[in-house]
Design an enzyme around this catalytic site. Sequence first.
Site, PDB file in Angstrom:
ATOM      1  CD  GLU A 271       6.620  30.960  38.950  1.00 59.28           C
ATOM      2  OE1 GLU A 271       6.407  31.539  37.834  1.00 59.28           O
ATOM      3  OE2 GLU A 271       5.536  30.480  39.458  1.00 59.28           O
ATOM      4  CB  CYS A 305      10.882  36.476  34.646  1.00 61.36           C
ATOM      5  SG  CYS A 305      10.062  37.054  36.230  1.00 61.36           S
TER       6      CYS A 305
HETATM    7  P1  NAD Z   1      19.343  29.768  34.863  1.00 63.21           P
HETATM    8  O1  NAD Z   1      18.334  28.873  34.081  1.00 63.21           O
HETATM    9  O2  NAD Z   1      20.654  29.939  34.193  1.00 63.21           O
HETATM   10  O3  NAD Z   1      19.442  29.256  36.214  1.00 63.21           O
HETATM   11  C1  NAD Z   1      18.688  29.325  37.097  1.00 63.21           C
HETATM   12  C2  NAD Z   1      18.796  28.526  38.503  1.00 63.21           C
HETATM   13  O4  NAD Z   1      19.030  27.107  37.898  1.00 63.21           O
HETATM   14  C3  NAD Z   1      20.381  28.668  38.933  1.00 63.21           C
HETATM   15  O5  NAD Z   1      20.294  28.641  40.576  1.00 63.21           O
HETATM   16  C4  NAD Z   1      21.173  27.758  38.410  1.00 63.21           C
HETATM   17  O6  NAD Z   1      22.358  27.490  39.052  1.00 63.21           O
HETATM   18  C5  NAD Z   1      20.350  26.536  38.391  1.00 63.21           C
HETATM   19  N1  NAD Z   1      20.723  25.552  37.551  1.00 63.21           N
HETATM   20  C6  NAD Z   1      21.688  25.458  36.442  1.00 63.21           C
HETATM   21  N2  NAD Z   1      21.771  24.321  36.002  1.00 63.21           N
HETATM   22  C7  NAD Z   1      20.916  23.614  36.348  1.00 63.21           C
HETATM   23  C8  NAD Z   1      20.510  22.074  36.423  1.00 63.21           C
HETATM   24  N3  NAD Z   1      20.989  21.218  35.474  1.00 63.21           N
HETATM   25  N4  NAD Z   1      19.595  21.550  37.090  1.00 63.21           N
HETATM   26  C9  NAD Z   1      19.176  22.306  38.174  1.00 63.21           C
HETATM   27  N5  NAD Z   1      19.228  23.628  38.489  1.00 63.21           N
HETATM   28  C10 NAD Z   1      20.218  24.215  37.783  1.00 63.21           C
HETATM   29  O7  NAD Z   1      18.469  31.473  34.830  1.00 63.21           O
HETATM   30  P2  NAD Z   1      19.426  32.670  35.476  1.00 63.21           P
HETATM   31  O8  NAD Z   1      20.132  33.168  34.422  1.00 63.21           O
HETATM   32  O9  NAD Z   1      19.763  32.637  36.727  1.00 63.21           O
HETATM   33  O10 NAD Z   1      17.896  33.637  35.417  1.00 63.21           O
HETATM   34  C11 NAD Z   1      17.393  34.147  34.342  1.00 63.21           C
HETATM   35  C12 NAD Z   1      15.995  33.082  33.861  1.00 63.21           C
HETATM   36  O11 NAD Z   1      15.232  33.012  34.771  1.00 63.21           O
HETATM   37  C13 NAD Z   1      15.587  34.123  32.859  1.00 63.21           C
HETATM   38  O12 NAD Z   1      15.115  33.040  31.879  1.00 63.21           O
HETATM   39  C14 NAD Z   1      14.231  34.554  33.483  1.00 63.21           C
HETATM   40  O13 NAD Z   1      13.123  34.974  32.701  1.00 63.21           O
HETATM   41  C15 NAD Z   1      13.943  33.250  34.685  1.00 63.21           C
HETATM   42  N6  NAD Z   1      13.119  34.049  35.739  1.00 63.21           N
HETATM   43  C16 NAD Z   1      11.789  33.547  35.509  1.00 63.21           C
HETATM   44  C17 NAD Z   1      10.938  34.080  36.641  1.00 63.21           C
HETATM   45  C18 NAD Z   1       9.523  33.603  36.593  1.00 63.21           C
HETATM   46  O14 NAD Z   1       8.798  33.983  37.938  1.00 63.21           O
HETATM   47  N7  NAD Z   1       8.979  33.178  35.551  1.00 63.21           N
HETATM   48  C19 NAD Z   1      11.516  34.763  37.626  1.00 63.21           C
HETATM   49  C20 NAD Z   1      12.881  35.095  37.531  1.00 63.21           C
HETATM   50  C21 NAD Z   1      13.679  34.606  36.660  1.00 63.21           C
END
Ligand code: NAD
Length: 520
Positions: A271, A305
């Site tokens: 997602e 998102c």
């Molecule tokens: P992010 O990608 O920075 O982090 C998401 C998660 O991944 C966090 O828990 C983070 O700690 C973890 N993470 C970081 N590095 C990682 C790695 N190397 N391996 C595995 N996990 C790792 O995103 P964010 O800033 O927390 O959230 C915003 C983003 O999420 C936006 O792009 C938004 O569109 C997206 N989002 C999508 C949906 C959807 O349903 N499509 C819903 C909510 C948010």
Amino acid sequence: MANSSDFQAVKDRVFADLGLYEQVSGLYDGQWVAGEGRRRIAVHSPINGEWLADVAAAADEDYDRMVERAWASFEEWSRVPAPKRGEVVRAIGDRLREYVESLGLLVTLEVGKTPVEGRGEVQEMIDIADFAVGLSRQLYGTTIASERPSHRLYEQWHPHGVVGVITAFNFPCAVWSWNAFIAGVIGNVVVWKPSPNSALTAIATINIVNDVLDEHGLPPLFFLAVDEAGEIGRRMSSDRSLPLLSFTGSVRTGREVAAKVGERLGRSILELGGNNAAIVTPDADMEIALRGVAFGALATAAQRCTTTRRLILHESLIDSFLPRLADAYRSVRVGSPLEPGVLVGPLINRSAVDSYSSAIGRAESTGGKVLVGNAVLELPGLENGNYVAPTLIEGLAPDSEIVCEETFAPILYVLRYSDLKEAFAIHNCVPQGLSSAIFSNNLREVEGFLSVVGSDCGQASVNTGTAGAEIGGAFGGEKETGGGRESGSDAWKAYARRQTVTVNYGAELPLAQGVTFDVG
Ligand code: NAD
């Protein structure tokens, strides 16, 4: 409510109600593990920069023990009949009802959503719990007509086992519940790694849920490991003992997760980021369109998102619709979400503010004209908060690099079109495919948008904005958004493994496709 003593009063009330402390463990492996010797994450509120708590992060060596215990719980939980599992989720939903206010306000303090949105986040957990309770009695398999006499052919759905869930900061508990409650009624156990930016909400949520499980004499089912910079997330991606990993986050991180899970031929639900557009045609109800676009583009300070990031406006509306939208942008109240009347709160951190400024800089340097906004705001009493002015930018090519990126901040690109075919081409030219909307009362325009040559997104809305999905539908998007589906409809099937069963209850052994194989 901007001054710091009011803020402190809200914090004290919320912490007391939720049983939170200023020094808390971010590791639940069947019990809360004392934080000694573990790295501490200082959690600050984006509202005013005030320190909320220190969270002890899970250490690398904690991980294996947690997953081992989760598998031990699975042995027991997967044998509980599904409707009984549903009763437990019903009790969890009922308990969450008691915490709508305080958990919602914790979301406000920790990630800056308005209290209404914070409550909405918890309400979404309650709604998906209700959905999961119903689902627990509807995990239907299909019976198929066998081509062989005295044979029965059918499908059944088993839980995967221990499911990993990694979540983003912007839906700090709702997205976990979409995964956890559905996965749970199917018989899975869940290991959750939340964003460090929303660790307290995750801890409080697990606390509430665990109390219910304890009261039911159940083993731990919902595990938690907070990390600082994705260390535990990386472990989860490459861990073969997690048959399914549900990841919510940015496209950049999702790409890494998908590659690692793919390498071990595991399953993932992705997602990822969106770059959502609303098309407004001359046949739209302009009042509905204005409110729909403004809510979609500004709610949650554009940190959804599904936020509307591109407005595809018919050229005939440039002089009428756009000035009204610009007025709304100028007049919308930005500030502490704890103040009544504020609709746009802070960004999550300084780095998000930097991304906002840098995106506007890049837009201007490639021909974009700022109509409203482009300011980092220093609000009185909130100097350490992360506030920016909602920004409207016109004049960029629809396929320019910056327009094709998701900047997680209130910037809306206005793109003109002259005929609908062009609007669809503009709409679909970005790499992401999450949410989309058209505002029109013209049947041909609307059905064109919903046809195969229209929106290429997972979510398509008519006369309502791109943001604000209901839990009853399957939620997710296409292209770089990752193709995953969560929440309602038949999205539950991703949390189960399908087994096709053949039973021969006859006295012969007829083979399929008429094959004969006579031995002896
Ligand atoms: P992010 O990608 O920075 O982090 C998401 C998660 O991944 C966090 O828990 C983070 O700690 C973890 N993470 C970081 N590095 C990682 C790695 N190397 N391996 C595995 N996990 C790792 O995103 P964010 O800033 O927390 O959230 C915003 C983003 O999420 C936006 O792009 C938004 O569109 C997206 N989002 C999508 C949906 C959807 O349903 N499509 C819903 C909510 C948010």
